[in-house]
Design a protein around this motif. Structure first.
Motif, PDB file in Angstrom:
ATOM      1  N   GLU A 664       3.508  -3.172 -12.459  1.00  0.00           N
ATOM      2  CA  GLU A 664       3.467  -3.867 -13.751  1.00  0.00           C
ATOM      3  C   GLU A 664       2.727  -3.091 -14.823  1.00  0.00           C
ATOM      4  N   SER A 665       1.971  -2.064 -14.430  1.00  0.00           N
ATOM      5  CA  SER A 665       1.102  -1.375 -15.372  1.00  0.00           C
ATOM      6  C   SER A 665       1.884  -0.435 -16.274  1.00  0.00           C
ATOM      7  N   ASN A 666       1.441  -0.363 -17.532  1.00  0.00           N
ATOM      8  CA  ASN A 666       1.986   0.601 -18.471  1.00  0.00           C
ATOM      9  C   ASN A 666       1.029   1.779 -18.668  1.00  0.00           C
ATOM     10  N   ASP A 667      -0.084   1.759 -17.987  1.00  0.00           N
ATOM     11  CA  ASP A 667      -1.091   2.791 -18.193  1.00  0.00           C
ATOM     12  C   ASP A 667      -1.811   3.061 -16.870  1.00  0.00           C
ATOM     13  N   GLU A 668      -1.823   4.302 -16.430  1.00  0.00           N
ATOM     14  CA  GLU A 668      -2.491   4.706 -15.190  1.00  0.00           C
ATOM     15  C   GLU A 668      -2.125   3.777 -14.027  1.00  0.00           C
ATOM     16  N   PRO A 669      -0.861   3.790 -13.588  1.00  0.00           N
ATOM     17  CA  PRO A 669      -0.399   2.828 -12.581  1.00  0.00           C
ATOM     18  C   PRO A 669      -1.117   2.936 -11.239  1.00  0.00           C
ATOM     19  N   GLU A 670      -1.673   4.120 -10.902  1.00  0.00           N
ATOM     20  CA  GLU A 670      -2.316   4.277  -9.598  1.00  0.00           C
ATOM     21  C   GLU A 670      -3.828   4.089  -9.668  1.00  0.00           C
ATOM     22  N   ARG A 671      -4.354   3.675 -10.800  1.00  0.00           N
ATOM     23  CA  ARG A 671      -5.814   3.583 -10.961  1.00  0.00           C
ATOM     24  C   ARG A 671      -6.434   2.612  -9.962  1.00  0.00           C
ATOM     25  N   LEU A 672      -5.848   1.427  -9.790  1.00  0.00           N
ATOM     26  CA  LEU A 672      -6.412   0.440  -8.868  1.00  0.00           C
ATOM     27  C   LEU A 672      -6.271   0.909  -7.422  1.00  0.00           C
ATOM     28  N   LEU A 673      -5.171   1.557  -7.094  1.00  0.00           N
ATOM     29  CA  LEU A 673      -4.987   2.063  -5.736  1.00  0.00           C
ATOM     30  C   LEU A 673      -6.053   3.112  -5.412  1.00  0.00           C
ATOM     31  N   ILE A 674      -6.293   4.023  -6.343  1.00  0.00           N
ATOM     32  CA  ILE A 674      -7.302   5.068  -6.115  1.00  0.00           C
ATOM     33  C   ILE A 674      -8.677   4.446  -5.914  1.00  0.00           C
ATOM     34  N   LEU A 675      -9.021   3.477  -6.747  1.00  0.00           N
ATOM     35  CA  LEU A 675     -10.321   2.822  -6.626  1.00  0.00           C
ATOM     36  C   LEU A 675     -10.431   2.082  -5.298  1.00  0.00           C
ATOM     37  N   THR A 676      -9.362   1.377  -4.906  1.00  0.00           N
ATOM     38  CA  THR A 676      -9.387   0.610  -3.658  1.00  0.00           C
ATOM     39  C   THR A 676      -9.563   1.515  -2.444  1.00  0.00           C
ATOM     40  N   VAL A 677      -8.791   2.590  -2.391  1.00  0.00           N
ATOM     41  CA  VAL A 677      -8.897   3.508  -1.252  1.00  0.00           C
ATOM     42  C   VAL A 677     -10.260   4.193  -1.245  1.00  0.00           C
ATOM     43  N   SER A 678     -10.773   4.510  -2.426  1.00  0.00           N
ATOM     44  CA  SER A 678     -12.084   5.148  -2.525  1.00  0.00           C
ATOM     45  C   SER A 678     -13.185   4.260  -1.957  1.00  0.00           C
ATOM     46  N   VAL A 679     -13.188   2.984  -2.339  1.00  0.00           N
ATOM     47  CA  VAL A 679     -14.217   2.065  -1.852  1.00  0.00           C
ATOM     48  C   VAL A 679     -14.037   1.801  -0.347  1.00  0.00           C
ATOM     49  N   LEU A 680     -12.787   1.662   0.091  1.00  0.00           N
ATOM     50  CA  LEU A 680     -12.517   1.464   1.519  1.00  0.00           C
ATOM     51  C   LEU A 680     -13.044   2.649   2.334  1.00  0.00           C
ATOM     52  N   GLU A 681     -12.750   3.863   1.893  1.00  0.00           N
ATOM     53  CA  GLU A 681     -13.201   5.042   2.629  1.00  0.00           C
ATOM     54  C   GLU A 681     -14.724   5.153   2.632  1.00  0.00           C
ATOM     55  N   ASP A 682     -15.337   4.804   1.519  1.00  0.00           N
ATOM     56  CA  ASP A 682     -16.805   4.825   1.461  1.00  0.00           C
ATOM     57  C   ASP A 682     -17.394   3.832   2.453  1.00  0.00           C
ATOM     58  N   MET A 683     -16.792   2.645   2.549  1.00  0.00           N
ATOM     59  CA  MET A 683     -17.311   1.634   3.470  1.00  0.00           C
ATOM     60  C   MET A 683     -17.120   2.056   4.932  1.00  0.00           C
ATOM     61  N   VAL A 684     -15.970   2.664   5.245  1.00  0.00           N
ATOM     62  CA  VAL A 684     -15.661   3.000   6.636  1.00  0.00           C
ATOM     63  C   VAL A 684     -16.373   4.277   7.087  1.00  0.00           C
ATOM     64  N   THR A 685     -16.425   5.291   6.202  1.00  0.00           N
ATOM     65  CA  THR A 685     -16.943   6.596   6.621  1.00  0.00           C
ATOM     66  C   THR A 685     -18.255   6.994   5.955  1.00  0.00           C
ATOM     67  N   GLY A 686     -18.582   6.333   4.836  1.00  0.00           N
ATOM     68  CA  GLY A 686     -19.777   6.732   4.095  1.00  0.00           C
ATOM     69  C   GLY A 686     -19.540   7.909   3.175  1.00  0.00           C
ATOM     70  N   GLU A 687     -18.292   8.354   3.035  1.00  0.00           N
ATOM     71  CA  GLU A 687     -17.951   9.489   2.177  1.00  0.00           C
ATOM     72  C   GLU A 687     -17.416   8.995   0.839  1.00  0.00           C
ATOM     73  N   ASP A 688     -17.945   9.530  -0.241  1.00  0.00           N
ATOM     74  CA  ASP A 688     -17.473   9.197  -1.576  1.00  0.00           C
ATOM     75  C   ASP A 688     -16.455  10.250  -2.005  1.00  0.00           C
ATOM     76  N   GLN A 689     -15.183   9.875  -2.009  1.00  0.00           N
ATOM     77  CA  GLN A 689     -14.100  10.827  -2.284  1.00  0.00           C
ATOM     78  C   GLN A 689     -13.393  10.508  -3.598  1.00  0.00           C
TER      79      GLN A 689
END
Length: 963
Positions: A664-689
């Motif tokens: 539905e986004s008209n601007d930066e369509p993958e922004r929420l996906l990138i943020l979600t995966v980033s926070v998930l990876e930080d929680m699971v591995t402790g790595e900020d990517q």
């Protein structure tokens, strides 16, 4: 001696001006050679003759020659390099800044080989390589001549300040470019490139009569003099030697008798420094009235502390600081402040007032660190007399502060607004008023002093907290009146402590007065829609105030706060914005007292109720990382695993929401996906990517697939592979890639990129982004519309036809016309290129509402201004914005776009002058914007580029008044 030096500079001018006022008459090579040689003696004094022409880049970014960032035309080089220590460091002359910098070699993949202990001004890490000076000069000369042809012969530039000429006029911009060209030409001659120097100087003098030549030379002298002055002041800040400063300033004033706009201001400084050099290290005070020995010792000790490096007090030091919620005193910051004047409180005012007559210079320079590039200061407007201009220029001059200036800086922290807004520009003349104010309050306890500030219009939290401590009934009545005066429709939170102080018996009557006041102010909001919106905001704020007045307000619980945040939908903003803001502030406070594990558990428990997945992920990010920056304890491995086991369904819901958001986004369509995966990876591995994951957004759907697969692996509890990275491809491999792919056709590039390994893809893109000129077929490929995405548009064919079209004026005009002729509702068309390797992407969608687009505000504001007249003026109203590096434009138009200049005035009908004026402004802005676009397409640059068109039927934009 000064007279002889002045004559020398006049000879420089004469050799270049040569009394040739006829436009088009050129100077001879001999005239230019003589003038450039003498210019080089001033402008290239810090550059050795063996300096070579190079390209300097810092962290992948390059400087321009005629602009701070890249120029509108591409060059191989941008600087002169000398004093090189191969692989380690060098010195460079950056032409745009006109200054010499020290550069430290970056390692491959980023980062300097050796950083200085303190990164000071004029030092940075960079890469550098040899460039073709003849090729670059030829390109610059051609561009200058082209720019000169755009300016009507004889057009004068309006000088406003040293470098900051009127930005609106092409004559002014051309003059700046010609000055830079002369600087460049003088250094070229100095370093043995005579043919190039003469060629560039001839180009710089195109269409230049005697007046313009003088402006050119004045600007060159002004730049160099300002740079030399900056270095003198920098040296003084390190040496603290008044005699050396006096001699250095005297040399500058003598060396630059012409063109230097700051010269007279520096002469005033020279006089003051000369007087200071005659005095001892700690001169006696010069006070407006006699002070006791003890008071003088206090002031001298304070001045000594400041000169030794302690900071001047920035808070309202006349009042005691109140304790925060944790019982700790809050300080402005943790740097060391001088003890005075907080040590004396209000009693410091007579001492500081007495110091307002002391013009003795100190070693305190509060402008230190700001720097002063040429033309960065204001020299006085055209309507000011010479004395006022000089005064303004001297005030803005970076220089040591006087004792009087330091005293005033402290007084300004505590004086009421009426004194600060006094018409008197001489602070010494205000001494009587200041002392009268002090006398009226010198014996007042903190609560009464705070009340006085409140009545004077000040209302920070410390003042409010102290003012609530007044006990005298008459003073409390004054406090009530002051609080009532400060009541605002949009925010009543500052009244809550007062209402709680009144208590349940008296507070309702006060809230009633507040309501009556705000009801009367609603009429200030013109339209019915505006009044309706303000009433909703007012009622929401009054409800919270009434709750506080009833005594029923309780300390917020975290679950209640999360419920407010969960109900908030950014796409459908509630009228009660204050409630959401307060909830977020409370959320931050309440979460800080919990561990990361507790914070995450609380948010996950509330997750099913969240309307905004983006807000939920941002809260999770805060919960996970809030204490990491402060060295707080991180989640332990067993906690991470346990959290993952319990929260898999919630994470899957967030990932599904990110897919919906992208669709539905008209601007930066993958922004929420990138943020979600980033926070998930930080929680699971402790790595900020976050940084590495963001790079995948350049790959479009291919990058999104990698992100989703990574999320699936993390949710399964499996080990994730290292992320693809451009750094994995070494320099020689990159060159091979570039050579191989440059030989392919644009069509072959498009097909082949789909299967190229991602790390190679990222490396190739990074290499192209840093290239001074795109090689081979990439130049064509990067300028083509490679992909077209259509959403909710009935007839996709006209839009799909743009695939393969080039970035050109014809393409942009065709897009604008198609936006204007669209037969449906609200339309959003976005053409963007985030990276050269992937060309342009065109997105087209019809939307029920414009969400998150600031261009829509421009559209709706115009529709509101024209009101019911709008449908009579046209069928569709469109807006657009363009951004490419520093070039940008915004404009609107009715029905079909007007690309070329149109002489006739737009007709509004019914003798409506106001509407006609609005249409004329729109037309002028539109034509200015198309000029900027034309220049951008005529001088293509492989940089991020975005243009957004939006449009809507005029009938849909006109709001109907509700009965």
């Amino acid at each position: 001696m000064r007279f002889r030096k002045a004559l020398l500079k006049l000879k420089v001018l004469a050799s270049l001006l040569w009394a040739l006022p006829v436009v088009g008459a050129e100077l001879s090579d001999e005239q230019l050679r003589s003038g450039l040689t003498q210019l080089a003696s001033l402008l290239a004094v810090d550059v050795p003759k063996d300096a070579r022409w190079v390209l300097v880049e810092s962290q992948g970014r390059r400087f321009g020659i005629f602009a701070q960032e890249e120029d509108v035309f591409r060059t191989e080089g941008n600087a002169f390099l000398f004093d090189e220590k191969p692989g380690s460091e060098a010195r460079v002359l950056i032409l745009y800044a006109g200054s010499v910098f020290t550069v430290y070699a970056e390692r491959e993949g980023g980062g300097p080989v050796r950083e200085p202990q303190e990164m000071q001004e004029q030092r940075f890490s960079a890469t550098w390589k040899k460039a073709d000076v003849a090729k670059d000069v030829a390109a610059a000369a051609e561009w200058l001549k082209k720019e000169a042809s755009r300016v009507k012969p004889g057009t004068a530039a309006t000088q406003m300040n040293g470098r900051g000429f009127d930005d609106d006029g092409s004559a002014n911009q051309l003059l700046l470019h010609q000055q830079t060209a002369l600087l460049w030409a003088s250094v070229l001659l100095h370093t043995g490139h005579e043919p190039e120097a003469l060629s560039l100087a001839h180009a710089a003098m195109t269409n230049a009569d005697e007046t313009r030549r003088k402006q050119l030379l004045d600007g060159c002298f002004d730049r160099r003099a300002n740079q030399a002055f900056q270095q003198v002041m920098k040296d003084f800040n390190g040496q603290h030697d008044w005699s050396k400063l006096r001699d250095a300033l005297a040399k500058l004033v003598s060396q630059y008798p012409l063109g230097w706009q700051l010269r007279d201001a520096v002469r005033v400084l020279l006089h003051n420094v000369t007087e200071r050099a005659k005095l001892p290290a700690a001169p006696p005070l010069k006070t407006l009235r006699a002070l006791s020995d003890a008071d003088q010792k206090v002031l001298l000790a304070w001045l000594k502390e400041l000169e030794d490096g302690k900071q001047i007090e920035y808070s309202r030091w006349s009042l005691p600081e109140t304790a925060g919620e944790d019982g700790e005193e809050r300080r402005f910051n943790q740097v060391a402040h001088a003890a005075f004047p907080r040590s004396h409180g209000l009693a410091a005012i007579p001492l500081l007032t007495a110091l307002l007559g002391d013009d003795t210079l100190t070693l305190v320079d509060l402008n230190q660190g700001q720097g002063m590039e040429f033309g960065s200061h204001y020299y006085g407007g055209g309507d000011e007399d010479a004395v006022t201009k000089l005064q303004r220029a001297y005030e803005r001059l970076p220089k040591p502060k006087t004792r009087a200036e330091l005293a005033w800086m402290l007084l300004a922290r505590v004086l009421p607004r009426d004194l600060l807004n006094s018409n008197s520009e001489n602070h010494k003349e205000m001494a009587g008023e200041i002392l009268s104010w002090y006398t009226s309050l010198k014996d007042a306890p903190p609560a009464e002093l705070a009340l006085a500030y409140l009545e004077a219009g000040e209302n920070d939290q410390n003042i409010l907290k102290l003012a609530l401590e007044v006990t005298d009934p008459k003073k409390f009545a004054r406090l009530e009146n002051s609080m009532l005066e400060q009541a605002q429709i949009y925010d009543l939170s500052n009244l809550v402590p007062f209402v709680e102080k009144l208590g349940p018996e008296k507070a309702p009557a006060f809230v009633k007065k507040v309501r009556q006041k705000l009801e009367g102010e609603l009429s200030r909001y013109g339209s019915a829609d505006d009044q309706s919106q303000q009433r909703k905001q007012m009622e929401s704020n009054l409800r919270r105030l009434e709750t506080a007045a009833s005594g029923q307000k309780k300390k917020p619980e975290i679950k209640e706060v999360l419920a407010v945040l969960a109900a908030y939908d950014p796409a459908e903003p509630t009228e009660d914005q204050m409630e959401v803001r307060e909830a977020y502030e409370e959320f931050s406070k309440l979460m800080q007292k919990r561990s990361a594990s507790e914070r995450l558990e609380l948010i996950f428990a509330a997750l099913p109720d969240f309307k905004s997945a983006a807000l939920a992920v941002n809260l999770l990010q805060f919960a996970l990382r809030a204490d990491q920056a402060e060295g707080g304890e991180k989640l332990r491995p067993e906690q991470r695993q346990a959290l993952l086991e319990r929260t898999r369904p919630q994470w899957q819901k967030l990932l599904d929401a990110s897919a919906k958001d992208a669709a539905e986004s008209n601007d930066e369509p993958e922004r929420l996906l990138i943020l979600t995966v980033s926070v998930l990876e930080d929680m699971v591995t402790g790595e900020d990517q976050r940084g590495e994951l963001s790079q995948l957004s350049l790959l479009g759907s291919r990058g999104a697939a990698i992100l989703r697969q990574r999320a699936t692996t993390l949710l399964a509890g499996q080990k994730v592979e290292p992320l693809p990275s451009a750094a994995a491809i070494k320099a020689d491999e990159r060159q091979k890639l570039l050579d191989q792919w440059s030989k392919k056709s644009a069509e072959e590039i498009s097909r082949g990129l789909e299967t190229l390994p991602v790390d190679q893809l990222l490396a190739l893109n990074e290499t192209l982004a840093r290239a001074s000129d795109l090689p081979g077929s990439f130049k064509e490929y990067a300028g083509l519309i490679q992909t077209v995405q259509i959403k909710a548009v009935a007839d996709a064919a006209p839009w799909q036809a743009f695939r393969g079209k080039a970035w050109s004026k014809d393409t942009l005009v065709a897009l604008a016309r198609q936006v204007s002729s669209y037969g449906g509702g609200r339309l959003v068309v976005q053409l963007q290129r985030g990276a050269p390797l992937f060309g342009f992407n065109l997105q087209v969608s019809e939307v029920p509402k414009f969400k998150g687009l600031w261009q829509a505000q421009q559209l709706e504001r115009t529709a509101e201004n024209l009101g019911g007249k709008l449908p009579k003026l046209g069928n569709r109203l469109s807006a657009a914005s363009f951004q490419q590096a520093r070039a940008n434009a915004q404009w609107l138009w009715l029905d079909s776009p007007k690309v070329e200049a149109v002489k006739e005035t737009p007709k509004a009908g019914d003798d409506d002058d106001e509407a006609a004026e609005s249409l004329q402004e729109m037309r002028e802005e539109e034509q200015t914007a198309w000029k900027a676009l034309t220049q951008a397409v005529e001088n293509p640059k492989a940089v991020p580029t975005q243009i957004i068109f939006i449009g809507a039927p005029t009938t849909a934009l006109v709001k109907k008044d509700k009965d």
